[in-house]
Design a protein around this motif. Sequence first.
Motif, PDB file in Angstrom:
ATOM      1  N   ILE A 197      18.930 -91.128  67.523  1.00  0.00           N
ATOM      2  CA  ILE A 197      18.967 -89.695  67.245  1.00  0.00           C
ATOM      3  C   ILE A 197      20.358 -89.212  67.630  1.00  0.00           C
ATOM      4  O   ILE A 197      20.769 -89.344  68.784  1.00  0.00           O
ATOM      5  N   ARG A 243      22.707 -86.058  67.958  1.00  0.00           N
ATOM      6  CA  ARG A 243      22.675 -84.601  68.064  1.00  0.00           C
ATOM      7  C   ARG A 243      24.103 -84.068  67.957  1.00  0.00           C
ATOM      8  O   ARG A 243      24.786 -83.912  68.955  1.00  0.00           O
ATOM      9  N   PRO A 249      14.374 -93.288  57.691  1.00  0.00           N
ATOM     10  CA  PRO A 249      14.230 -91.921  58.176  1.00  0.00           C
ATOM     11  C   PRO A 249      13.539 -91.812  59.530  1.00  0.00           C
ATOM     12  O   PRO A 249      13.754 -90.854  60.257  1.00  0.00           O
ATOM     13  N   GLU A 250      12.745 -92.795  59.883  1.00  0.00           N
ATOM     14  CA  GLU A 250      12.090 -92.757  61.190  1.00  0.00           C
ATOM     15  C   GLU A 250      13.006 -93.267  62.298  1.00  0.00           C
ATOM     16  O   GLU A 250      12.794 -92.973  63.464  1.00  0.00           O
ATOM     17  N   THR A 284      16.715 -93.371  62.111  1.00  0.00           N
ATOM     18  CA  THR A 284      18.058 -92.796  62.166  1.00  0.00           C
ATOM     19  C   THR A 284      17.969 -91.321  61.802  1.00  0.00           C
ATOM     20  O   THR A 284      17.600 -90.983  60.686  1.00  0.00           O
ATOM     21  N   VAL A 285      18.314 -90.448  62.765  1.00  0.00           N
ATOM     22  CA  VAL A 285      18.193 -89.002  62.558  1.00  0.00           C
ATOM     23  C   VAL A 285      19.484 -88.336  63.008  1.00  0.00           C
ATOM     24  O   VAL A 285      19.971 -88.584  64.111  1.00  0.00           O
ATOM     25  N   THR A 328      20.804 -84.584  63.750  1.00  0.00           N
ATOM     26  CA  THR A 328      20.205 -83.277  63.984  1.00  0.00           C
ATOM     27  C   THR A 328      21.177 -82.367  64.713  1.00  0.00           C
ATOM     28  O   THR A 328      22.044 -82.828  65.455  1.00  0.00           O
ATOM     29  N   SER A 350      16.420 -87.477  54.115  1.00  0.00           N
ATOM     30  CA  SER A 350      15.443 -87.988  55.062  1.00  0.00           C
ATOM     31  C   SER A 350      16.015 -88.271  56.447  1.00  0.00           C
ATOM     32  O   SER A 350      15.261 -88.349  57.405  1.00  0.00           O
ATOM     33  N   ILE A 351      17.339 -88.416  56.582  1.00  0.00           N
ATOM     34  CA  ILE A 351      17.856 -88.684  57.923  1.00  0.00           C
ATOM     35  C   ILE A 351      18.483 -87.456  58.572  1.00  0.00           C
ATOM     36  O   ILE A 351      18.962 -87.529  59.684  1.00  0.00           O
ATOM     37  N   PHE A 352      18.468 -86.311  57.905  1.00  0.00           N
ATOM     38  CA  PHE A 352      19.062 -85.107  58.465  1.00  0.00           C
ATOM     39  C   PHE A 352      17.969 -84.110  58.826  1.00  0.00           C
ATOM     40  O   PHE A 352      16.979 -83.983  58.128  1.00  0.00           O
ATOM     41  N   GLN A 353      18.183 -83.376  59.919  1.00  0.00           N
ATOM     42  CA  GLN A 353      17.293 -82.276  60.245  1.00  0.00           C
ATOM     43  C   GLN A 353      18.055 -81.214  61.000  1.00  0.00           C
ATOM     44  O   GLN A 353      19.030 -81.510  61.687  1.00  0.00           O
ATOM     45  N   ASN A 376      17.553 -78.555  63.894  1.00  0.00           N
ATOM     46  CA  ASN A 376      16.612 -78.342  64.986  1.00  0.00           C
ATOM     47  C   ASN A 376      16.491 -76.888  65.415  1.00  0.00           C
ATOM     48  O   ASN A 376      15.958 -76.623  66.467  1.00  0.00           O
TER      49      ASN A 376
END
Length: 85
Positions: free
Chosen positions: A29, A31, A50-51, A53-54, A56, A79-82, A84
């Motif tokens: 993850i 950040r 996607p589960e 590598t994130v 955020t 799928s790998i971006f979010q 928060n």
Amino acid sequence: GDFQTVQEAIDAVPFGNTRRTVIRVSPGIYRQPVYVAKTKNFITLAGLGPEDTVLTWNNTATKIEHHQDCINLVPYLSSIFQNNS
């Protein structure tokens, strides 16, 4: 890998590049906001999945971290971006 952050890897791509550059992002993850200069083309960020590598960060409508002449990847969520926020 060769870089400590995803941003360092993007920064290492030359301005005006004309060939595809694949940046392989290790599982984890991350950040941090990610910015790509408008003149850096053909960049692909590839994570294991996607589960695993994130990328955020915490941008909101009232607090947006950005740099002039760069593209923030927020509008290009995959799928790998979010976000928060």
